[in-house]
Design a protein around this motif. Structure first.
Motif: not given
Length: 464
Positions: A52, A368, A371, A416, A443
């Motif tokens: 992150a 959902w 990625q 994604t 993600r």
């Protein structure tokens, strides 16, 4: 050379993905201690936070978190690859070279790790190692990245050959063409570089680009060249902390020996020699002067495609019974050539059946997603989706999308996979992709402004 000017170069460059998972080298017996499980959980959390931080451009913070992940699980190839990429993005090339080299030693052979280690070699002045690494792993590194790395390593002719072939492909994008133009410029072919660059840039921007490339070509410091192309600053680096060196952590899959001295059984299968019968012994036939009779044992016979079977003892003529060992080969027979492809196709088909794609509303994204990466432009994200669909068959069964995200003033385009019913389905798909060497993480969508979306296409199986 003006460092600030070099750092402002906005050119094609490299697409560096972020390692999305670990692939622990710890065996099942290592979980015998609850302390090991706690360390593994803490390492996983630290790795997630490091990813992150990298995505937000906080490279210094990412380095600290990735170091914590490696400290908690030292023989995890994925964590070491993540640490190497954090070092690389932070401009610490000596540390990156060490961490990425150890990650590959542990089995990380994906394209992101290979190109990151290649760039670290180049920045450190080890062009020969960089070229050898690219040659040995040419099948996993995208041609657009491999070609530009070849040019930086000094092999201009190979770079132009690789990038020319990639630029002629039907799905070639602007980044591939610009990388080819840069390779031509670095080899001194400025006229050709200008013509090629003009295919994707306005005349004013072409002039600016040529000026920037001229400054890059004049730079004698390989660290500055690599740093400019990945958008970082080269730092003074003493190397990775000694406490994290792989040499400090032995390759073992055994739990610690109990305090009472109990000896644990070996986790490895016993060798065939362990099952072999004892050597011939004398048989007492009634006195010290009696002749000694022995039993002659035949040597084990190898069976094609299988392990050496345990020797079968012939029945001796003596009245004493002979016990024949009954043991199966300890290894499976090797897989027949061609099986891997069929197994891969079957796995892809099974995944498509098990994970039913759901409808995806690009105007109101939710649910959902998995990625696959974040790239410099929407065109690169589209290009990457086309490549990944061909490489991983089950991806074609799902819709995909891309949306922008700005990190430290720089815009990225996330790619994604959508249409997943639940978090469990997203985790399962990501796990299957990881098993095939694709980096990813899950993600939750919500509130994104989708710039591009691709519909799902059915998985087609070849007729027999």
């Amino acid at each position: 050379m003006n460092r600030k000017m070099l750092m402002k170069l906005a050119m094609s460059g490299f697409v560096l993905g972020i390692t999305a998972t670990g692939c622990s080298g710890m065996g099942p017996l290592a979980t015998a201690s609850s302390n090991v499980g706690a360390k593994a959980e803490a390492a996983a959390k630290a790795a997630d936070k490091a990813r992150a931080a990298l995505e937000k451009g906080k490279t210094g913070k990412a380095v600290g978190l990735a170091e914590a992940a490696v400290a908690g699980s030292p023989r995890d190839a994925g964590y070491r690859a993540l640490l190497g990429q954090a070092y690389l993005n932070d401009g610490r090339f000596a540390s990156a070279e060490a961490a990425l080299g150890e990650a590959m030693e542990l089995g990380a052979k994906d394209g992101n790790t290979v190109i990151a280690l290649t760039l670290a070699h180049i920045a450190r002045g080890n062009s020969a190692d960089a070229l050898a690494l690219l040659k040995a792993n040419s099948d996993v590194v995208p041609a657009s990245d491999a070609g530009l790395a070849l040019a930086l390593a000094g092999d201009s002719e190979s770079a132009i050959y690789v990038l020319t072939a990639a630029a002629r492909a039907p799905d070639a994008g602007a980044r591939t063409r610009q990388n080819l133009a840069l390779a031509l410029a670095l080899s001194g072919r400025w006229a050709q570089a200008r013509i090629l660059a003009s295919q994707d840039l306005s005349p004013a921007k072409v002039e600016t680009r040529m000026t920037e490339w001229a400054k890059l070509a004049e730079a004698g410091d390989q660290q500055l060249r690599v740093a400019s192309l990945i958008g970082t600053k080269a730092q003074t680096d003493a190397g990775m902390p000694v406490r994290l060196a792989l040499a400090n952590f032995a390759d073992t899959q055994m739990a610690a020996a109990p305090a009472d001295g109990t000896v644990l059984a070996s986790a490895d299968p016993a060798s065939v020699d362990s099952y072999a019968p004892p050597p011939p012994v004398a048989i007492d036939a009634g006195g010290a002067d009696a002749p000694i009779r022995t039993v002659e044992l035949p040597m084990p016979q190898r069976v094609a495609g299988a392990a050496v079977p345990v020797t079968e003892l012939p029945s001796p003529s003596a009245t004493a019974p002979v016990i024949v060992a009954d043991a199966a080969p300890y290894r499976h027979a090797p897989r027949v050539a061609g099986d891997s492809a069929s197994v891969s196709q079957a796995a892809a088909a099974e995944a498509a059946v098990r994970l039913a794609p759901q409808a995806f509303d690009a105007k109101n994204p939710s649910g959902w997603a998995v990625q696959l990466g974040a790239y410099d432009s929407l065109g690169i994200a589209k290009e990457k989706w086309g490549v990944l669909k061909k490489r991983n068959g089950q991806l074609a069964a799902f819709p995909a999308s891309s949306h922008s995200a700005t990190v430290k003033g720089r815009t990225y385009y996330r790619l994604t996979v959508n249409g997943l019913k639940s978090r469990a389905d997203a985790s399962r798909l990501c796990g299957e992709l990881k098993a095939q060497g694709q980096r990813c993480f899950i993600r939750q969508m919500g509130g994104e402004s989708i710039q591009w979306a691709a519909k799902a296409s059915p998985v087609r199986m070849a007729s027999r």
